[in-house]
Design an enzyme around this catalytic site. Structure first.
Site, PDB file in Angstrom:
ATOM      1  N   SER A  58     -28.743  35.705 -28.553  1.00  0.00           N
ATOM      2  CA  SER A  58     -29.119  34.695 -27.561  1.00  0.00           C
ATOM      3  C   SER A  58     -30.569  34.237 -27.695  1.00  0.00           C
ATOM      4  O   SER A  58     -30.939  33.190 -27.156  1.00  0.00           O
ATOM      5  CB  SER A  58     -28.890  35.235 -26.141  1.00  0.00           C
ATOM      6  OG  SER A  58     -29.587  36.456 -25.931  1.00  0.00           O
ATOM      7  N   ASP A 171     -28.717  44.401 -29.077  1.00  0.00           N
ATOM      8  CA  ASP A 171     -28.381  45.790 -29.414  1.00  0.00           C
ATOM      9  C   ASP A 171     -29.140  46.758 -28.505  1.00  0.00           C
ATOM     10  O   ASP A 171     -28.595  47.790 -28.089  1.00  0.00           O
ATOM     11  CB  ASP A 171     -28.741  46.064 -30.875  1.00  0.00           C
ATOM     12  CG  ASP A 171     -28.108  45.063 -31.816  1.00  0.00           C
ATOM     13  OD1 ASP A 171     -27.064  45.367 -32.398  1.00  0.00           O
ATOM     14  OD2 ASP A 171     -28.663  43.956 -31.957  1.00  0.00           O
ATOM     15  N   HIS A 306     -35.251  35.799 -21.639  1.00  0.00           N
ATOM     16  CA  HIS A 306     -35.264  34.957 -22.832  1.00  0.00           C
ATOM     17  C   HIS A 306     -36.547  34.115 -22.856  1.00  0.00           C
ATOM     18  O   HIS A 306     -37.272  34.041 -21.868  1.00  0.00           O
ATOM     19  CB  HIS A 306     -34.030  34.050 -22.857  1.00  0.00           C
ATOM     20  CG  HIS A 306     -32.742  34.791 -23.026  1.00  0.00           C
ATOM     21  ND1 HIS A 306     -31.961  35.154 -21.939  1.00  0.00           N
ATOM     22  CD2 HIS A 306     -32.121  35.244 -24.136  1.00  0.00           C
ATOM     23  CE1 HIS A 306     -30.900  35.809 -22.388  1.00  0.00           C
ATOM     24  NE2 HIS A 306     -30.965  35.884 -23.708  1.00  0.00           N
TER      25      HIS A 306
END
Length: 352
Positions: A58, A171, A306
């Site tokens: 993302s 991850d 983000h």
């Protein structure tokens, strides 16, 4: 049916670029395009690049980059992606990696140009997917090869390509459930498989292997900034950032070492049409500050997780400058005030 508005704007802006405007930040009359298409990657100039692509999660999708509310932070602003987005143009303030590259080749192709998921027309060769982990990279690589082979606008065999691979963030968000499964050793294996697929099937390609971002850094911002503390409940991260920040830091460092160890094996050396170069600017990344103590939440999207569109511009410069630097000169942190470097070597440095 007409073209999407973002696409039309991009085409118009790119069409306005001329050779005289292209080199305005370099102040140089030298050519950045080879007189003939090179056959050796070690004789590759920035203007020789015809195709750009991005693989990852993302953070390459650019989730929430231009969002104005929490309800929109999961929208995919691929055109703003620092590594694979080409919305707008360098001359108009958008300094993503593809937009800088467009300065040297106004016919560059493959960058995303607006919003949309991976199957949208705006995605082009930004094939990253939100929620992807290192295990998904071989599949993304195969999809990229298939899509390029079937694109009538490119010369698959002869066009020079750059693939920006940036994986390891999501991850860190799921590893707490199974640290063995998400170990640096397994990360190394999946990235190696991905690079092997690209090497065997994607001719004339330079891979920029970007070291991962340490998500544990975000904990400080979420703890100190009231809006970010509220946003923490809306972040799609299975591993709680407040209690797993040390583990995230260890994983990010381990993943970075795994990339360096993989490249140091020499597995991708000695090939005239394929190379892999480590870009380490996230290795010692520190949060931008709003004053001496408080992290600057404006660097991030509304989810405080983000990157914001403006941050993607900063990171686009970081990636570009890293690619043009010799190994000993590559930055291991992000300078938010850095200017775009003019190529100082005749060819793109291909060494680690």
């Amino acid at each position: 049916m007409g073209f999407p508005a973002d696409w039309l704007i991009t085409l118009i802006l790119v069409g306005l670029l001329t050779p005289s405007a292209c080199y305005n930040f370099c102040n140089s009359s030298r050519s950045y395009v080879s007189p003939q298409v090179p056959t050796n990657i070690r004789q590759l100039r920035v203007g020789d690049i015809k195709i750009v692509a991005g693989l990852g999660d993302s953070f390459t999708v650019a989730n929430g980059a231009r969002s104005t509310s929490f309800s929109r932070v999961h929208e995919e602003y691929r055109g703003d992606s620092f590594s694979a987005g080409g919305r707008g143009a360098y001359e108009y303030g958008s300094t993503t990696f593809p937009n800088i590259l467009k300065v040297f080749n106004r016919h560059l192709y493959g960058y995303a140009i607006g919003k949309g998921n991976v199957t949208s027309i705006n995605a082009r060769f930004n094939l990253a997917e939100a929620g992807a982990t290192f295990r998904h990279m071989p599949v993304q690589a195969r999809r990229l090869i298939y899509k390029m082979k079937n694109d009538p606008y490119i010369d698959f065999q002869n066009d020079w390509k750059i693939v920006n691979l940036f994986i390891g963030q999501h991850d860190q968000c799921v590893a707490c459930a199974n640290m063995t499964q998400f170990s640096p050793a397994n990360y190394n294996n999946s990235v190696r498989e991905t690079l092997d697929i690209l090497k065997q099937n994607l001719p004339r390609t330079l891979v920029n292997l970007i070291e991962p971002f340490n998500l544990g850094l975000i904990e400080e911002m979420m703890r100190l900034d009231p809006m970010c503390y509220y946003a923490a409940d809306n972040v799609r991260c299975a591993c709680d950032i407040f209690t797993n920040k040390t583990q995230m830091q260890q994983l990010a460092s381990g993943y970075g070492r795994a990339l360096r160890d993989l490249v140091k094996t020499g597995r991708y050396d000695g090939n005239n049409t394929f190379a892999v170069v480590i870009q380490p600017f996230f290795r010692n990344f520190s949060l931008p500050r709003n004053g001496p103590r408080v992290p600057d939440a404006l660097f991030f999207a509304r989810d405080c997780f983000h990157f914001a569109s403006s941050a993607h511009g900063v990171l686009g410069i970081a990636l570009w400058n890293s690619m043009l630097s010799m190994p000993a000169d590559k930055a291991t942190n992000v300078n938010i005030d850095a200017n775009v470097m003019c190529p100082s070597t005749e060819y793109i440095p291909i060494s680690n």
